[in-house]
Design a protein around this motif. Structure first.
Motif, PDB file in Angstrom:
ATOM      1  N   MET A  69      53.804  36.632  40.653  1.00  0.00           N
ATOM      2  CA  MET A  69      53.234  35.717  41.639  1.00  0.00           C
ATOM      3  C   MET A  69      54.294  34.893  42.366  1.00  0.00           C
ATOM      4  SD  MET A  69      51.592  32.927  38.941  1.00  0.00           S
ATOM      5  CE  MET A  69      51.025  31.854  40.251  1.00  0.00           C
ATOM      6  N   ASP A 119      42.601  37.123  32.705  1.00  0.00           N
ATOM      7  CA  ASP A 119      42.441  37.415  34.136  1.00  0.00           C
ATOM      8  C   ASP A 119      42.939  36.195  34.911  1.00  0.00           C
ATOM      9  OD1 ASP A 119      41.740  38.371  36.601  1.00  0.00           O
ATOM     10  OD2 ASP A 119      39.579  38.130  36.344  1.00  0.00           O
ATOM     11  N   PRO A 142      46.354  34.514  37.550  1.00  0.00           N
ATOM     12  CA  PRO A 142      47.343  34.907  38.570  1.00  0.00           C
ATOM     13  C   PRO A 142      48.659  35.415  37.989  1.00  0.00           C
ATOM     14  CG  PRO A 142      46.262  32.868  39.215  1.00  0.00           C
ATOM     15  CD  PRO A 142      45.779  33.185  37.830  1.00  0.00           C
ATOM     16  N   ASN A 146      49.124  37.253  35.605  1.00  0.00           N
ATOM     17  CA  ASN A 146      48.991  38.622  35.110  1.00  0.00           C
ATOM     18  C   ASN A 146      48.605  39.623  36.199  1.00  0.00           C
ATOM     19  OD1 ASN A 146      49.588  38.069  32.372  1.00  0.00           O
ATOM     20  ND2 ASN A 146      47.496  37.354  32.017  1.00  0.00           N
ATOM     21  N   TYR A 147      48.507  39.177  37.439  1.00  0.00           N
ATOM     22  CA  TYR A 147      48.089  40.080  38.504  1.00  0.00           C
ATOM     23  C   TYR A 147      49.118  41.170  38.775  1.00  0.00           C
ATOM     24  CZ  TYR A 147      44.180  36.968  39.563  1.00  0.00           C
ATOM     25  OH  TYR A 147      43.024  36.222  39.490  1.00  0.00           O
ATOM     26  N   CYS A 148      50.364  40.947  38.366  1.00  0.00           N
ATOM     27  CA  CYS A 148      51.388  41.977  38.558  1.00  0.00           C
ATOM     28  C   CYS A 148      51.087  43.217  37.726  1.00  0.00           C
ATOM     29  CB  CYS A 148      52.769  41.432  38.218  1.00  0.00           C
ATOM     30  SG  CYS A 148      52.861  40.676  36.578  1.00  0.00           S
ATOM     31  N   CYS A 174      47.978  44.337  37.361  1.00  0.00           N
ATOM     32  CA  CYS A 174      46.705  44.870  37.857  1.00  0.00           C
ATOM     33  C   CYS A 174      46.947  46.114  38.702  1.00  0.00           C
ATOM     34  CB  CYS A 174      45.961  43.818  38.674  1.00  0.00           C
ATOM     35  SG  CYS A 174      45.282  42.476  37.681  1.00  0.00           S
ATOM     36  N   ASN A 220      41.352  46.557  41.373  1.00  0.00           N
ATOM     37  CA  ASN A 220      40.412  45.453  41.142  1.00  0.00           C
ATOM     38  C   ASN A 220      39.385  45.782  40.064  1.00  0.00           C
ATOM     39  OD1 ASN A 220      41.636  43.859  43.102  1.00  0.00           O
ATOM     40  ND2 ASN A 220      40.345  44.675  44.741  1.00  0.00           N
ATOM     41  N   CYS A 247      41.051  45.288  36.534  1.00  0.00           N
ATOM     42  CA  CYS A 247      41.776  44.032  36.330  1.00  0.00           C
ATOM     43  C   CYS A 247      40.846  43.032  35.649  1.00  0.00           C
ATOM     44  CB  CYS A 247      42.287  43.492  37.666  1.00  0.00           C
ATOM     45  SG  CYS A 247      43.445  42.118  37.485  1.00  0.00           S
TER      46      CYS A 247
END
Length: 500
Positions: free
Chosen positions: A249, A314, A316, A318-320, A322, A325, A328
């Protein structure tokens, strides 16, 4: 004069004993620390290296599979009903080989083979030939890869499914589903396109052909240069970073960093306030654990570390990790980037620490902390893992891929396939030996310190007594002289009185 010399000698010896003993006690901790570090070094010919190459502790892999009891109804859109069966227990043997030491870097590179032997005696009556119905992972993988193709290309794929009698669910034995593999003719047809030697075998299993195989070279620090990074991973498969995940992020590459050790050993001494980092190839990423509490194992007090909920939350940060969608979700990670695009989702067992809605998309899950939590119990002085349970669940993405007829009516969800508990525990007799190694030297030093300090104090006390006795020995003489003079004076007076 002789008494003065004796007193001085006693005082000097006593002070030297007390001061020297206390200084040695203060220094002994650092001396012992250095000796322990030297004993842990991974150097040729050391006992530690031999244990490193072939861990003497028994390791077990316990599998629980999810049998889909209503597979035909699921194809029409019904909620999958799962029956957990197991455990199927395998003994795991690890052997590191082809060691290459890099003296300048202070590291060693190696390969590690893992071999698994079925232990029916530890499987509570379950056998490898038990039949289980589960998702057809080959078909799901093809569906995921072909979803982006045009509709004209999807038709021949569906014809292939019909030709080879490929269906969304298969019923196979546990042994075939795990390590032995089962015949899948479609894979041989794909081998000419993928050039994958595994496809050329025409077999598929969730852990085929991992038995007696390795997952690439590891390079770890030996501790020779710095014990603060002892057994931390330097490179995996020759690379210092992973290449599976997106930017974090903040725009950095932190999600691809190789952090920590492989999990058997950590830099010492341990701290309750620091995260415990380790790399796990199953998740294709580094993870961390946090201190939870102190536990006992025999005579030892261990630090228990567990995976926190935020690790796979869930959020931000850890969005790398994902991939899309749909997958995730909390407690899950889509590992298709490191599984050749196969729609495999790894998670905590029964989606423990996840969103309750995900567990409710199927029937048969019941997440429990005691059963499904991953933990490591580590001896804080040595950094050695004495007890551990790594619990991971394998899931497949069930979706209506590209409107292919075979998937037209299936529900869109994450379908649990199996979960595994990889556990190890150092026998109690070895904990007693380590306890003696760690405590006996300090106990002996404490006893010796007590004796020597007591002796030093006793010498000083003797010196004091000698001084007192010497002083008292002089005072009686002086008093006797005074009394004698007094007696003489009285006598003289009497004589004067008698003869006057």
């Amino acid at each position: 004069m002789q008494v003065v010399v004796q007193v001085m000698v006693l005082v000097v010896v006593g002070v030297v004993l007390i001061a020297g003993t206390l200084i040695f006690q203060l220094c002994f901790s650092s001396v012992f620390d250095k000796m322990l570090s030297n004993k842990l070094l991974l150097v040729p010919g050391s006992n530690t290296l031999e244990s490193f190459k072939s861990p003497p502790v028994p390791i077990f892999m316990q599998f629980w599979l999810f049998n889909v009891t209503n597979s035909e109804a699921v194809l029409e859109g019904a909620v999958p009903v799962l029956q957990q069966v197991g455990p199927y227990t395998y003994e795991e043997k690890q052997q590191k080989y082809d060691l290459i030491f890099h003296d300048q870097e202070g590291s060693v590179t190696y390969l590690q083979n893992k071999t698994f032997y079925f232990r029916e005696d530890l499987s509570e009556g379950h056998k490898e030939n038990d039949q289980v119905t589960t998702i057809n992972a080959v078909m799901m993988s093809l569906g995921a890869k072909l979803e982006a193709l045009s509709s004209a290309l999807r038709v021949p794929i569906e014809i292939w499914f019909v030709r080879f009698d490929v269906k969304p669910f298969v019923t196979k034995s546990v042994g075939e589903l795990l390590f032995h593999g089962y015949d899948e003719p479609l894979l041989k047809q794909l081998a000419s396109l993928t050039n994958d030697p595994i496809h050329a075998t025409g077999k598929f299993g969730f852990f085929y052909p991992k038995n007696n195989s390795n997952d690439g070279t590891y390079t770890v620090y030996t501790g020779v240069k710095d014990m603060a990074v002892y057994q931390n991973i330097v490179r995996w498969r020759g690379k210092e970073n992973l290449e599976f995940w997106k930017k974090d992020m903040w725009g950095g590459n932190s999600c691809n960093l190789l952090n920590g050790t492989t999990g058997n050993q950590f830099p010492r001494p341990m701290s309750k306030h620091e995260k415990l980092w380790l790399y796990t190839a199953e998740l294709c990423r580094s993870i961390y654990a946090e201190f939870q509490k102190e536990v006992t194992h025999g005579h030892l007090t261990l630090y228990r570390y567990v995976l926190p909920a935020q690790l796979l939350s869930d959020a931000p940060e850890n969005y790398c990790y994902c991939h899309d969608n749909f997958t995730c979700r909390a407690s899950m990670i889509n590992v298709s980037p490191c599984r050749k695009g196969a729609p495999v989702v790894m998670s905590t067992p029964h989606f423990y620490q996840g969103n309750p809605k995900d567990a409710q998309e199927v029937v048969g899950l019941n997440p429990q902390e005691k059963e499904h939590e991953t933990y490591l119990d580590i001896e804080p002085t040595t950094g050695v893992t004495f007890r551990a349970a790594k619990r991971i669940q394998v899931n497949m993405v069930l979706r209506r891929y590209g409107n292919l007829p075979s998937f037209r009516n299936v529900p869109n969800l994450i379908l649990p396939v199996l979960w595994v508990n990889e556990s190890a525990e150092v026998p109690l007799e070895r904990t007693a030996a380590l306890h003696r190694t760690l405590t006996l030297p300090f106990t002996l030093v404490d006893v010796a310190t007590g004796i020597l300090v007591t002796l030093g104090v006793a010498l000083i006390v003797v010196a004091i007594v000698k001084v007192i006795v010497a002083l008292r020995g002089r005072k009686p003489n002086k008093k006797w002289k005074v009394e004698k003079d007094k007696d003489l004076s009285v006598t003289e007076k009497l004589n004067d009185r008698n003869y006057s």
